[in-house]
Design a protein around this motif. Structure first.
Motif, PDB file in Angstrom:
ATOM      1  N   UNK A  45       0.843  -1.190   0.000  1.00  0.00           N
ATOM      2  CA  UNK A  45       0.000   0.000   0.000  1.00  0.00           C
ATOM      3  C   UNK A  45       0.882   1.245   0.000  1.00  0.00           C
ATOM      4  N   UNK A  46       0.709   2.085  -1.033  1.00  0.00           N
ATOM      5  CA  UNK A  46       1.463   3.324  -1.130  1.00  0.00           C
ATOM      6  C   UNK A  46       0.529   4.483  -0.795  1.00  0.00           C
ATOM      7  N   UNK A  47       0.750   5.091   0.372  1.00  0.00           N
ATOM      8  CA  UNK A  47      -0.178   6.108   0.856  1.00  0.00           C
ATOM      9  C   UNK A  47       0.024   7.463   0.202  1.00  0.00           C
ATOM     10  N   UNK A  48       1.250   7.760  -0.241  1.00  0.00           N
ATOM     11  CA  UNK A  48       1.545   9.146  -0.554  1.00  0.00           C
ATOM     12  C   UNK A  48       1.335   9.953   0.709  1.00  0.00           C
ATOM     13  N   UNK A  49       0.601  11.045   0.620  1.00  0.00           N
ATOM     14  CA  UNK A  49       0.284  11.823   1.812  1.00  0.00           C
ATOM     15  C   UNK A  49      -1.145  11.643   2.268  1.00  0.00           C
ATOM     16  N   UNK A  50      -1.812  10.574   1.808  1.00  0.00           N
ATOM     17  CA  UNK A  50      -3.229  10.378   2.098  1.00  0.00           C
ATOM     18  C   UNK A  50      -3.436   9.474   3.312  1.00  0.00           C
ATOM     19  N   UNK A  51      -4.712   9.329   3.701  1.00  0.00           N
ATOM     20  CA  UNK A  51      -5.086   8.496   4.846  1.00  0.00           C
ATOM     21  C   UNK A  51      -5.714   7.198   4.362  1.00  0.00           C
ATOM     22  N   UNK A  52      -5.233   6.080   4.903  1.00  0.00           N
ATOM     23  CA  UNK A  52      -5.843   4.778   4.674  1.00  0.00           C
ATOM     24  C   UNK A  52      -6.590   4.389   5.939  1.00  0.00           C
ATOM     25  N   UNK A  53      -7.909   4.347   5.861  1.00  0.00           N
ATOM     26  CA  UNK A  53      -8.724   3.958   7.001  1.00  0.00           C
ATOM     27  C   UNK A  53      -9.174   2.517   6.879  1.00  0.00           C
ATOM     28  N   UNK A  54      -9.032   1.764   7.957  1.00  0.00           N
ATOM     29  CA  UNK A  54      -9.456   0.364   7.998  1.00  0.00           C
ATOM     30  C   UNK A  54     -10.379   0.204   9.193  1.00  0.00           C
ATOM     31  N   UNK A  55     -11.655  -0.053   8.919  1.00  0.00           N
ATOM     32  CA  UNK A  55     -12.663  -0.163   9.978  1.00  0.00           C
ATOM     33  C   UNK A  55     -13.260  -1.558   9.947  1.00  0.00           C
ATOM     34  N   UNK A  56     -13.088  -2.303  11.036  1.00  0.00           N
ATOM     35  CA  UNK A  56     -13.588  -3.676  11.026  1.00  0.00           C
ATOM     36  C   UNK A  56     -13.757  -4.214  12.434  1.00  0.00           C
ATOM     37  N   UNK A  57     -14.759  -5.074  12.594  1.00  0.00           N
ATOM     38  CA  UNK A  57     -14.919  -5.815  13.837  1.00  0.00           C
ATOM     39  C   UNK A  57     -14.073  -7.068  13.863  1.00  0.00           C
ATOM     40  N   UNK A  58     -13.484  -7.434  12.732  1.00  0.00           N
ATOM     41  CA  UNK A  58     -12.580  -8.569  12.670  1.00  0.00           C
ATOM     42  C   UNK A  58     -11.133  -8.128  12.762  1.00  0.00           C
ATOM     43  N   UNK A  59     -10.238  -9.094  12.789  1.00  0.00           N
ATOM     44  CA  UNK A  59      -8.812  -8.796  12.921  1.00  0.00           C
ATOM     45  C   UNK A  59      -8.281  -8.148  11.648  1.00  0.00           C
ATOM     46  N   UNK A  60      -7.337  -7.208  11.830  1.00  0.00           N
ATOM     47  CA  UNK A  60      -6.658  -6.550  10.716  1.00  0.00           C
ATOM     48  C   UNK A  60      -5.195  -6.979  10.750  1.00  0.00           C
ATOM     49  N   UNK A  61      -4.672  -7.448   9.631  1.00  0.00           N
ATOM     50  CA  UNK A  61      -3.291  -7.939   9.584  1.00  0.00           C
ATOM     51  C   UNK A  61      -2.681  -7.574   8.238  1.00  0.00           C
ATOM     52  N   UNK A  62      -1.411  -7.908   8.066  1.00  0.00           N
ATOM     53  CA  UNK A  62      -0.750  -7.606   6.806  1.00  0.00           C
ATOM     54  C   UNK A  62       0.351  -8.608   6.518  1.00  0.00           C
ATOM     55  N   UNK A  63       0.544  -8.870   5.207  1.00  0.00           N
ATOM     56  CA  UNK A  63       1.714  -9.606   4.734  1.00  0.00           C
ATOM     57  C   UNK A  63       2.513  -8.754   3.762  1.00  0.00           C
ATOM     58  N   UNK A  64       2.051  -7.527   3.501  1.00  0.00           N
ATOM     59  CA  UNK A  64       2.761  -6.581   2.623  1.00  0.00           C
ATOM     60  C   UNK A  64       2.829  -5.242   3.330  1.00  0.00           C
ATOM     61  N   UNK A  65       3.775  -4.419   2.930  1.00  0.00           N
ATOM     62  CA  UNK A  65       4.090  -3.196   3.664  1.00  0.00           C
ATOM     63  C   UNK A  65       3.167  -2.035   3.300  1.00  0.00           C
ATOM     64  N   UNK A  66       3.113  -1.077   4.223  1.00  0.00           N
ATOM     65  CA  UNK A  66       2.444   0.207   4.013  1.00  0.00           C
ATOM     66  C   UNK A  66       3.524   1.280   4.022  1.00  0.00           C
ATOM     67  N   UNK A  67       3.584   2.081   2.969  1.00  0.00           N
ATOM     68  CA  UNK A  67       4.620   3.109   2.890  1.00  0.00           C
ATOM     69  C   UNK A  67       4.000   4.445   2.490  1.00  0.00           C
TER      70      UNK A  67
END
Length: 222
Positions: A45-67
């Motif tokens: 996930x390439x954010x640039x200068x933006x916001x990435x919102x993740x809203x969930x009642x389940x688990x949030x995880x990652x196998x790839x990077x956020x930059x």
């Protein structure tokens, strides 16, 4: 799907959905609301200068990077584990509920905005770690690891029943186990010296406890 988000159903249609997020470059602030689904970031996930919102009642995880220099905003009742070694983003906000734990790490400086996670443990890694003025942090317990300083000076912070600090020093304020200043020291564990909380210096290298009071003088001879 075309937005960069792909969805996969697990089990019968009445069961929660598992959401996978493919590689994506944000071009605007983007929020994914997953209901009770689990969310897994499987593509970079390439954010640039933006916001990435993740809203969930389940688990949030990652196998790839956020930059990027933007913000990751987590909300909902599910646990969150965003600790990929390639993470490098600018800031974090949390609006989590319940007893779930949240662990977030970035190789870059991390600025924490308004953040609450209910009664769970908040674990943050970055360097340095700072706080947006006028915001507060609240958790059931807190662990902070920094390659630099840790400065979270807002008096409205509530770090929960215990606070663990690793870094090159810094200034914190707020409650630890219901106390601040010297009253909080017995609930703080530091692996390095140079920290103050509520104006009380914590120059200890292990479990930070006030020095024991000297024994009373012996009674005068009779």
């Amino acid at each position: 799907v075309g937005s960069g988000f792909s969805y996969g159903q697990i089990g019968a249609p009445t069961q929660p959905v598992a959401i996978e997020i493919d590689a994506y470059t944000l071009t605007r602030n983007t929020t994914l609301s997953g209901g009770s689904a689990t969310i897994d970031i499987v593509g970079a996930q390439s954010l640039g200068g933006y916001t990435l919102g993740l809203a969930s009642g389940g688990a949030v995880s990652q196998t790839a990077a956020i930059t990027g220099t933007g913000t990751v905003a987590l909300s909902g009742a599910g646990a969150a584990t965003l600790t990929n070694a390639g993470n490098s983003f600018g800031s974090l906000t949390l609006a989590k509920t319940g007893a779930s734990n949240v662990s977030v790490s970035t190789t870059s400086a991390l600025t924490v905005g308004a953040s609450t996670i209910g009664t769970g443990t908040l674990s943050l890694t970055g360097g340095p770690i700072t706080q947006i003025p006028g915001t507060t942090i609240s958790a059931g317990s807190t662990s902070l690891v920094s390659t630099g300083t840790i400065n979270l000076p807002e008096t409205g912070n509530n770090f929960g029943t215990s606070l663990s600090l690793t870094g090159t020093g810094g200034t914190l304020d707020g409650l630890v186990n219901g106390a601040t200043g010297s009253g909080a020291i017995s609930s703080i564990v530091v692996s390095t010296s140079g920290f103050t909380i509520g104006g009380a210096s914590i120059p200890f290298g292990a479990t930070a406890r006030p020095p024991a009071a000297p024994p009373p003088p012996p009674p005068p001879p009779r």
